[in-house]
Enzyme design. Structure first.
Site, mmCIF file in Angstrom:
data_model
loop_
_atom_site.group_PDB
_atom_site.id
_atom_site.type_symbol
_atom_site.label_atom_id
_atom_site.label_comp_id
_atom_site.label_asym_id
_atom_site.label_seq_id
_atom_site.Cartn_x
_atom_site.Cartn_y
_atom_site.Cartn_z
ATOM 1 N N ASP A 150 0.799 -1.228 0.000
ATOM 2 C CA ASP A 150 0.000 0.000 0.000
ATOM 3 C C ASP A 150 0.831 1.277 0.000
ATOM 4 O O ASP A 150 0.291 2.362 0.257
ATOM 5 C CB ASP A 150 -0.935 0.005 1.223
ATOM 6 C CG ASP A 150 -2.115 -0.938 1.017
ATOM 7 O OD1 ASP A 150 -2.643 -0.977 -0.110
ATOM 8 O OD2 ASP A 150 -2.505 -1.633 1.974
ATOM 9 N N ASP A 173 -7.143 -3.458 -5.695
ATOM 10 C CA ASP A 173 -6.715 -2.204 -5.051
ATOM 11 C C ASP A 173 -5.238 -1.891 -5.325
ATOM 12 O O ASP A 173 -4.827 -0.733 -5.358
ATOM 13 C CB ASP A 173 -6.887 -2.274 -3.533
ATOM 14 C CG ASP A 173 -8.033 -3.132 -3.038
ATOM 15 O OD1 ASP A 173 -8.440 -4.059 -3.754
ATOM 16 O OD2 ASP A 173 -8.507 -2.880 -1.920
HETATM 17 N N1 GLY Z 1 -7.602 -2.078 0.558
HETATM 18 C C1 GLY Z 1 -8.223 -0.861 0.261
HETATM 19 C C2 GLY Z 1 -9.689 -0.866 0.388
HETATM 20 O O1 GLY Z 1 -10.243 -1.331 1.363
HETATM 21 O O2 GLY Z 1 -10.320 -0.368 -0.496
#
Ligand code: GLY
Length: 409
Positions: A106, A171
């Protein structure tokens, strides 16, 4: 001290050519002045609220830490006052050591939303150096056999038995912008090449024929073979989790902006139309947390009790991400698509800015938007404010302003 300095900091050197944007920024500034008064520990990053309406903040390890500094940078971008810059810089600098974190995929969210905006708006080279190191950390998770950056270190299916050690989630595409940036400023193509490979692999394996997105694809790290396609945060393995769909639209748009590869533009447009044409998209265009909740043919493998929900919760964060994405995507398309995407984004922003979704000043833990969902299957953050909903809402307002400006920026 900060308090007094911020109390009335809604002055602006910005020409007010868009009253809609202006009114929303004035309100957001009042909310965030309140948040700044409350959030005095700069090692704790505001994320949401609890049932009592108190702010829940996280430590530096969470994927959401870059959004609060990012929101402050958007306030600065709009108001252009030194006070906003000072708090944005303070909160951004507090994240510096996250550049060395190799345990997460992330880093794009964490560092590009904070340091990326900081560098864009100040040109300060110290921010650029942090971003380059962050990109270096992120690419340690790339596996050339799979052609992707690993998301979580392991993934346990909802059946409770199957465990995978190379999951990639949709994501993760959002982290690629950091890599494109790193190649541009260093002249070293290695970051960009990894980003392109990851986007190509995602394009091949994460999108269904109707261009809805799978949430999780599990790979064999030795062979690169797809082992399973599942969900963690969506309704069912074969459903379209709304925010995942929004991440797909946004990130394929970025991938096209950075590469001019037509296949990424095509994916961005098709995923956008999946979102807009979904028969379950409510008339106000703020999606349910998953497009396929309670539909036949979609069977959750987690323990789902529909009686817990009087209505299916909406996800304002998905709407905020999608509207920001549409406002960039519409600049790359022909005129028909442009007006459809721009019109949808405008409608969504208008809805998000009504009393239903936008909090009254002093409420909602000082977040701007209400009614988002973090992870319903995990029973967390259901129908609450989320800092990333605010971030993409503010970004969309700025994009909207630029596109409607009589003066070309
Ligand atoms: N992992 C990012 C979200 O929950 O959108």
């Amino acid at each position: 001290m900060l308090h007094a300095a911020h109390k009335a900091d809604t002055s602006s050197t910005n020409d007010v050519h868009n009253d809609f944007v202006h009114q929303n920024f004035l309100l957001s500034a009042q909310q965030y002045n309140g948040m700044l008064r409350a959030a005095t520990d700069i090692s704790r990053y505001p994320r949401t609220i609890n049932a009592r309406g108190e702010v829940i903040s996280t430590d530096i390890g969470e994927w959401t830490v870059g959004f609060w500094p990012g929101c402050l940078w958007y306030e600065y971008e709009y108001f252009k006052t030194e006070n906003w810059k000072a708090v944005a810089e303070k909160w951004t600098r507090s994240l510096e050591k996250a550049q060395y974190n190799t345990t997460t995929h992330d880093l794009g969210f964490m560092m590009y939303c904070s340091f990326g905006n900081a560098y864009r708006l100040t040109g300060n080279k110290a921010y650029r150096d942090v971003l380059i190191k962050s990109a270096e950390s992120l690419i340690t998770r790339f596996n050339p056999k799979v052609g992707a950056i690993k998301s979580w270190d392991s993934f346990k299916s909802w059946d409770g038995h199957s465990v995978y050690n190379f999951p990639v989630i949709i994501d993760n595409m959002m982290n690629l912008e950091l890599l494109f940036f790193a190649s541009k400023v260093t002249g070293n193509p290695k970051y960009k090449n990894i980003a392109i490979k990851h986007a190509e692999t995602t394009l091949k394996n994460h999108l269904r024929p109707d261009y809805s997105a799978y949430h999780v694809v599990n790979y064999d790290p030795q062979t690169g073979k797809v082992l399973s396609r599942e969900t963690k945060q969506g309704f069912a393995d074969n459903s379209a989790w709304s925010r995942g769909q929004a991440w797909a639209i946004y990130s394929f748009t970025v991938a096209y902006r950075e590469t001019h590869k037509k296949e990424f533009l095509n994916a961005a447009i098709k995923t956008a139309y999946y979102f807009l044409n979904e028969k379950n998209l409510p008339a106000d265009k703020i999606p349910y947390w998953d497009f396929n909740v309670n539909q036949s043919g979609f069977n959750p493998r987690w323990s789902y009790d529909p009686s817990k929900y009087k209505t299916v919760p909406r996800d304002a964060s998905a709407a905020a991400v999608a509207s920001s994405a549409f406002l960039e995507l519409c600049t790359f398309t022909g005129s028909n698509d442009r007006s459809r995407l721009f019109g949808a984004a405008k409608e969504m922003l208008e809805t998000l800015s009504t009393k239903t979704y936008r909090a009254d000043v002093g409420t909602n833990g000082f977040f701007i938007l209400k009614h988002s969902v973090g992870s319903l299957p995990n029973g967390v953050e259901i129908d609450v404010p989320l800092i990333y909903a605010d971030y993409y809402y503010l970004e969309a307002l700025l994009r909207y302003q630029k596109l409607t400006s009589p003066v070309k920026f």
